[in-house]
Scaffold this motif. Structure first.
Motif, mmCIF file in Angstrom:
data_model
loop_
_atom_site.group_PDB
_atom_site.id
_atom_site.type_symbol
_atom_site.label_atom_id
_atom_site.label_comp_id
_atom_site.label_asym_id
_atom_site.label_seq_id
_atom_site.Cartn_x
_atom_site.Cartn_y
_atom_site.Cartn_z
ATOM 1 N N GLY A 19 1.045 -0.978 0.395
ATOM 2 C CA GLY A 19 0.115 -0.009 -0.039
ATOM 3 C C GLY A 19 1.069 1.003 -0.403
ATOM 4 O O GLY A 19 1.637 1.359 0.716
ATOM 5 N N GLY A 20 0.917 2.064 -0.898
ATOM 6 C CA GLY A 20 1.147 3.450 -1.267
ATOM 7 C C GLY A 20 2.862 3.722 -1.209
ATOM 8 O O GLY A 20 3.238 4.412 -1.976
ATOM 9 N N SER B 196 -8.346 -3.135 -4.064
ATOM 10 C CA SER B 196 -8.593 -2.708 -3.106
ATOM 11 C C SER B 196 -9.286 -3.612 -2.271
ATOM 12 O O SER B 196 -9.427 -4.125 -0.882
ATOM 13 N N THR C 207 -5.641 -1.238 1.650
ATOM 14 C CA THR C 207 -4.974 0.432 0.528
ATOM 15 C C THR C 207 -4.234 -0.394 -0.583
ATOM 16 O O THR C 207 -2.959 -0.935 -0.915
#
Length: 285
Positions: A145-146, A166, A171
Protein backbone atom coordinates in the motif's frame (compact mmCIF):
# COMPACT_ATOMS: atom_id res chain seq x y z
CA UNK A 1 -11.69 -22.88 -11.88
CA UNK A 2 -13.14 -26.36 -12.59
CA UNK A 3 -13.03 -28.12 -15.93
CA UNK A 4 -16.84 -28.07 -16.04
CA UNK A 5 -16.82 -24.29 -15.63
CA UNK A 6 -14.23 -23.84 -18.38
CA UNK A 7 -16.23 -26.02 -20.75
CA UNK A 8 -19.48 -24.21 -19.95
CA UNK A 9 -17.86 -20.80 -20.48
CA UNK A 10 -16.59 -21.69 -23.93
CA UNK A 11 -19.82 -23.43 -24.88
CA UNK A 12 -21.68 -20.20 -24.14
CA UNK A 13 -19.13 -18.11 -26.01
CA UNK A 14 -19.37 -20.24 -29.14
CA UNK A 15 -23.14 -20.54 -28.94
CA UNK A 16 -23.90 -16.84 -28.64
CA UNK A 17 -21.16 -15.33 -30.79
CA UNK A 18 -22.74 -13.75 -33.90
CA UNK A 19 -22.24 -15.50 -37.24
CA UNK A 20 -21.30 -12.93 -39.86
CA UNK A 21 -20.65 -13.35 -43.58
CA UNK A 22 -17.12 -14.33 -44.55
CA UNK A 23 -14.97 -11.66 -46.12
CA UNK A 24 -15.01 -11.60 -49.91
CA UNK A 25 -11.22 -11.80 -50.20
CA UNK A 26 -10.75 -15.13 -48.44
CA UNK A 27 -7.44 -15.61 -50.22
CA UNK A 28 -5.93 -12.97 -47.90
CA UNK A 29 -5.33 -13.64 -44.20
CA UNK A 30 -4.25 -10.67 -42.12
CA UNK A 31 -2.31 -11.71 -39.03
CA UNK A 32 -1.93 -9.29 -36.13
CA UNK A 33 1.35 -10.43 -34.58
CA UNK A 34 2.53 -9.19 -31.20
CA UNK A 35 6.12 -7.93 -31.37
CA UNK A 36 6.89 -7.75 -27.65
CA UNK A 37 5.52 -10.79 -25.82
CA UNK A 38 8.14 -13.60 -25.74
CA UNK A 39 7.95 -16.58 -25.44
CA UNK A 40 4.54 -16.33 -27.11
CA UNK A 41 5.22 -13.81 -29.85
CA UNK A 42 8.12 -11.52 -30.66
CA UNK A 43 10.10 -10.26 -33.62
CA UNK A 44 13.28 -12.02 -34.74
CA UNK A 45 15.78 -9.16 -34.90
CA UNK A 46 17.96 -10.88 -37.49
CA UNK A 47 15.12 -11.68 -39.93
CA UNK A 48 15.13 -9.83 -43.25
CA UNK A 49 12.06 -7.92 -44.42
CA UNK A 50 11.14 -10.39 -47.17
CA UNK A 51 11.04 -13.45 -44.88
CA UNK A 52 7.89 -15.46 -44.18
CA UNK A 53 5.92 -14.38 -41.13
CA UNK A 54 7.01 -17.40 -39.08
CA UNK A 55 10.63 -16.58 -39.87
CA UNK A 56 10.21 -12.91 -38.93
CA UNK A 57 8.40 -13.72 -35.68
CA UNK A 58 8.84 -16.49 -33.15
CA UNK A 59 7.06 -17.94 -30.13
CA UNK A 60 4.32 -20.37 -29.10
CA UNK A 61 1.42 -18.26 -30.42
CA UNK A 62 3.22 -17.74 -33.74
CA UNK A 63 3.87 -21.48 -34.10
CA UNK A 64 0.18 -22.20 -33.60
CA UNK A 65 -0.78 -19.49 -36.11
CA UNK A 66 1.62 -21.10 -38.57
CA UNK A 67 -0.24 -24.38 -38.15
CA UNK A 68 -3.51 -22.55 -38.87
CA UNK A 69 -2.08 -21.01 -42.05
CA UNK A 70 -0.87 -24.41 -43.26
CA UNK A 71 -4.35 -25.88 -42.78
CA UNK A 72 -6.02 -22.96 -44.56
CA UNK A 73 -3.72 -23.54 -47.53
CA UNK A 74 -5.17 -27.03 -47.96
CA UNK A 75 -8.32 -25.40 -49.37
CA UNK A 76 -6.73 -22.12 -50.52
CA UNK A 77 -3.29 -22.89 -51.96
CA UNK A 78 -2.83 -19.29 -53.09
CA UNK A 79 -3.55 -17.90 -49.62
CA UNK A 80 -1.65 -14.66 -49.09
CA UNK A 81 -0.59 -13.76 -45.54
CA UNK A 82 -0.29 -10.12 -44.52
CA UNK A 83 1.35 -9.22 -41.20
CA UNK A 84 0.22 -6.32 -39.02
CA UNK A 85 2.72 -5.83 -36.15
CA UNK A 86 0.99 -4.94 -32.86
CA UNK A 87 1.82 -4.25 -29.22
CA UNK A 88 -0.27 -4.55 -26.07
CA UNK A 89 -1.41 -0.97 -26.66
CA UNK A 90 -2.25 -1.25 -30.37
CA UNK A 91 -3.67 -4.77 -30.81
CA UNK A 92 -7.32 -3.74 -30.33
CA UNK A 93 -9.31 -0.90 -31.92
CA UNK A 94 -9.64 2.30 -29.93
CA UNK A 95 -13.44 2.18 -29.97
CA UNK A 96 -15.86 -0.68 -29.13
CA UNK A 97 -17.85 -2.19 -32.02
CA UNK A 98 -15.08 -1.41 -34.51
CA UNK A 99 -13.68 -4.28 -36.52
CA UNK A 100 -9.93 -4.78 -36.01
CA UNK A 101 -7.53 -4.41 -38.94
CA UNK A 102 -6.44 -8.05 -38.62
CA UNK A 103 -8.32 -11.31 -39.14
CA UNK A 104 -6.43 -13.38 -36.56
CA UNK A 105 -4.53 -12.01 -33.57
CA UNK A 106 -1.39 -14.06 -32.85
CA UNK A 107 -0.55 -13.04 -29.31
CA UNK A 108 -1.26 -14.13 -25.72
CA UNK A 109 -4.84 -12.85 -25.53
CA UNK A 110 -6.63 -13.32 -22.22
CA UNK A 111 -10.37 -13.95 -22.37
CA UNK A 112 -12.29 -10.96 -21.01
CA UNK A 113 -15.87 -9.80 -21.50
CA UNK A 114 -14.71 -6.38 -22.74
CA UNK A 115 -12.82 -7.99 -25.61
CA UNK A 116 -16.00 -9.63 -26.92
CA UNK A 117 -16.42 -6.35 -28.79
CA UNK A 118 -13.53 -7.38 -31.07
CA UNK A 119 -13.03 -11.12 -30.56
CA UNK A 120 -14.64 -14.37 -31.40
CA UNK A 121 -12.55 -16.56 -29.14
CA UNK A 122 -11.07 -19.87 -30.17
CA UNK A 123 -10.56 -22.90 -27.98
CA UNK A 124 -8.08 -21.95 -25.23
CA UNK A 125 -4.44 -22.90 -25.76
CA UNK A 126 -2.74 -21.77 -22.54
CA UNK A 127 -3.46 -21.19 -18.86
CA UNK A 128 -1.60 -18.57 -16.87
CA UNK A 129 -2.17 -15.94 -14.19
CA UNK A 130 -0.94 -12.71 -12.64
CA UNK A 131 2.31 -12.94 -10.65
CA UNK A 132 4.71 -10.36 -9.22
CA UNK A 133 8.44 -9.81 -8.85
CA UNK A 134 10.18 -7.94 -6.05
CA UNK A 135 13.61 -7.56 -4.48
CA UNK A 136 12.36 -8.58 -1.02
CA UNK A 137 10.81 -12.02 -0.44
CA UNK A 138 8.84 -10.57 2.48
CA UNK A 139 7.02 -8.21 0.12
CA UNK A 140 3.47 -9.21 -0.80
CA UNK A 141 0.37 -7.39 -2.09
CA UNK A 142 -0.93 -6.72 1.43
CA UNK A 143 2.11 -4.60 2.40
CA UNK A 144 2.52 -2.68 -0.87
CA UNK A 145 0.00 0.00 0.00
CA UNK A 146 1.31 3.42 -1.03
CA UNK A 147 4.43 1.94 -2.68
CA UNK A 148 5.37 2.37 -6.34
CA UNK A 149 4.40 -0.70 -8.38
CA UNK A 150 4.98 -1.21 -12.12
CA UNK A 151 2.72 -2.99 -14.61
CA UNK A 152 2.23 -3.02 -18.37
CA UNK A 153 -0.55 -0.87 -19.80
CA UNK A 154 -3.53 -2.20 -21.79
CA UNK A 155 -3.27 -5.68 -20.24
CA UNK A 156 -5.56 -7.63 -17.91
CA UNK A 157 -3.12 -6.82 -15.10
CA UNK A 158 -3.56 -3.13 -15.83
CA UNK A 159 -7.35 -3.28 -15.95
CA UNK A 160 -8.26 -6.10 -13.56
CA UNK A 161 -5.66 -5.76 -10.81
CA UNK A 162 -6.05 -2.01 -10.46
CA UNK A 163 -9.82 -2.42 -10.27
CA UNK A 164 -9.79 -5.23 -7.69
CA UNK A 165 -6.82 -4.26 -5.53
CA UNK A 166 -8.68 -2.47 -2.73
CA UNK A 167 -11.16 -5.28 -2.43
CA UNK A 168 -8.50 -8.00 -2.40
CA UNK A 169 -5.54 -6.45 -0.58
CA UNK A 170 -6.52 -3.17 1.07
CA UNK A 171 -4.70 0.11 0.46
CA UNK A 172 -3.59 0.22 -3.19
CA UNK A 173 -0.07 1.10 -4.31
CA UNK A 174 0.77 3.86 -6.74
CA UNK A 175 0.77 2.19 -10.15
CA UNK A 176 3.48 3.09 -12.66
CA UNK A 177 2.32 2.05 -16.14
CA UNK A 178 5.00 0.87 -18.59
CA UNK A 179 4.78 0.11 -22.31
CA UNK A 180 6.25 -3.40 -22.05
CA UNK A 181 7.72 -5.95 -19.65
CA UNK A 182 11.29 -4.99 -20.44
CA UNK A 183 10.67 -1.45 -19.19
CA UNK A 184 8.73 -2.70 -16.15
CA UNK A 185 11.48 -5.11 -15.06
CA UNK A 186 14.15 -2.45 -15.65
CA UNK A 187 12.26 -0.16 -13.27
CA UNK A 188 12.47 -2.89 -10.61
CA UNK A 189 16.13 -3.58 -11.30
CA UNK A 190 17.04 0.10 -10.94
CA UNK A 191 14.99 0.54 -7.77
CA UNK A 192 12.38 2.82 -9.33
CA UNK A 193 9.53 0.57 -8.11
CA UNK A 194 9.02 -1.84 -5.23
CA UNK A 195 7.45 -4.59 -7.35
CA UNK A 196 6.30 -5.51 -10.86
CA UNK A 197 3.01 -7.26 -11.56
CA UNK A 198 2.10 -9.04 -14.77
CA UNK A 199 1.46 -12.28 -16.60
CA UNK A 200 3.54 -15.02 -14.94
CA UNK A 201 5.19 -16.32 -18.12
CA UNK A 202 5.86 -12.93 -19.69
CA UNK A 203 7.24 -11.57 -16.42
CA UNK A 204 9.45 -14.62 -15.96
CA UNK A 205 10.87 -14.20 -19.47
CA UNK A 206 11.57 -10.51 -18.88
CA UNK A 207 13.39 -11.27 -15.62
CA UNK A 208 15.61 -13.83 -17.33
CA UNK A 209 16.46 -11.43 -20.15
CA UNK A 210 17.42 -8.80 -17.55
CA UNK A 211 19.75 -11.36 -15.87
CA UNK A 212 17.60 -11.35 -12.74
CA UNK A 213 17.15 -14.72 -11.04
CA UNK A 214 13.53 -15.85 -11.34
CA UNK A 215 13.83 -17.87 -8.13
CA UNK A 216 15.05 -14.81 -6.21
CA UNK A 217 12.54 -12.29 -7.47
CA UNK A 218 9.36 -14.10 -8.57
CA UNK A 219 6.36 -14.85 -6.38
CA UNK A 220 5.69 -18.58 -5.98
CA UNK A 221 1.92 -18.28 -6.46
CA UNK A 222 -0.24 -16.69 -9.12
CA UNK A 223 -3.01 -14.29 -8.13
CA UNK A 224 -5.47 -15.26 -10.87
CA UNK A 225 -6.31 -17.91 -13.45
CA UNK A 226 -6.44 -16.67 -17.05
CA UNK A 227 -7.06 -18.46 -20.31
CA UNK A 228 -5.25 -17.55 -23.50
CA UNK A 229 -7.27 -17.99 -26.69
CA UNK A 230 -6.92 -16.72 -30.23
CA UNK A 231 -8.96 -13.64 -31.00
CA UNK A 232 -10.56 -13.83 -34.46
CA UNK A 233 -12.17 -10.91 -36.26
CA UNK A 234 -15.96 -11.37 -36.11
CA UNK A 235 -16.14 -10.69 -39.85
CA UNK A 236 -14.14 -13.89 -40.53
CA UNK A 237 -16.06 -16.79 -38.92
CA UNK A 238 -14.45 -19.17 -41.42
CA UNK A 239 -11.07 -18.39 -39.85
CA UNK A 240 -12.40 -19.25 -36.39
CA UNK A 241 -13.53 -22.65 -37.66
CA UNK A 242 -10.07 -23.41 -39.08
CA UNK A 243 -8.38 -22.24 -35.85
CA UNK A 244 -10.52 -24.54 -33.70
CA UNK A 245 -10.11 -27.51 -36.05
CA UNK A 246 -6.34 -26.96 -36.03
CA UNK A 247 -6.12 -26.69 -32.24
CA UNK A 248 -8.26 -29.78 -31.68
CA UNK A 249 -6.05 -31.76 -34.04
CA UNK A 250 -2.87 -30.56 -32.29
CA UNK A 251 -4.34 -31.57 -28.93
CA UNK A 252 -5.46 -35.02 -30.15
CA UNK A 253 -2.15 -35.80 -31.85
CA UNK A 254 0.00 -34.51 -29.00
CA UNK A 255 1.92 -32.21 -31.34
CA UNK A 256 0.92 -29.31 -29.09
CA UNK A 257 3.45 -30.61 -26.50
CA UNK A 258 6.21 -30.57 -29.12
CA UNK A 259 5.41 -26.97 -30.08
CA UNK A 260 5.20 -26.00 -26.41
CA UNK A 261 8.65 -27.43 -25.74
CA UNK A 262 10.18 -25.55 -28.69
CA UNK A 263 9.09 -22.21 -27.19
CA UNK A 264 9.61 -23.03 -23.51
CA UNK A 265 13.09 -24.61 -23.49
CA UNK A 266 11.83 -28.17 -23.59
CA UNK A 267 9.36 -27.77 -20.75
CA UNK A 268 6.22 -29.90 -21.01
CA UNK A 269 2.67 -29.11 -20.03
CA UNK A 270 1.76 -28.95 -16.34
CA UNK A 271 -1.29 -30.76 -15.00
CA UNK A 272 -3.67 -27.85 -15.56
CA UNK A 273 -2.48 -27.31 -19.12
CA UNK A 274 -2.61 -31.04 -19.91
CA UNK A 275 -6.19 -31.15 -18.65
CA UNK A 276 -7.07 -28.18 -20.84
CA UNK A 277 -5.68 -29.93 -23.93
CA UNK A 278 -7.63 -33.10 -23.15
CA UNK A 279 -10.83 -31.08 -22.73
CA UNK A 280 -10.49 -29.52 -26.17
CA UNK A 281 -9.16 -32.53 -28.08
CA UNK A 282 -12.53 -32.59 -29.85
CA UNK A 283 -13.07 -35.78 -31.89
CA UNK A 284 -13.41 -35.48 -35.65
CA UNK A 285 -16.76 -37.30 -35.74
Amino acid sequence: MTAQYVGLLYGLVLAFSPILPAAAADEVLRLGIRVDAPPFSSRVETAHSGAKFDEMYTGFSVSLCSEVVQRMKWDTPDLRVEVIPVTAQTRFPKEPQQYPTWDLLCDPTSVTLLRFDWCRYSFPYFVTGIAYATHDSATNPENLGGQLVALVGKTTTDSGLKLEWSHLYGTPPEFVVKDNYEEAVLALKEGEVKAVFGDQILLQDALEKASMSVESYMSSDILSIELYSFCVNSARPNVLTVVNVTLADLYRSGKIIELLGESFDGRGANRLLSTLYRLYAVPEK
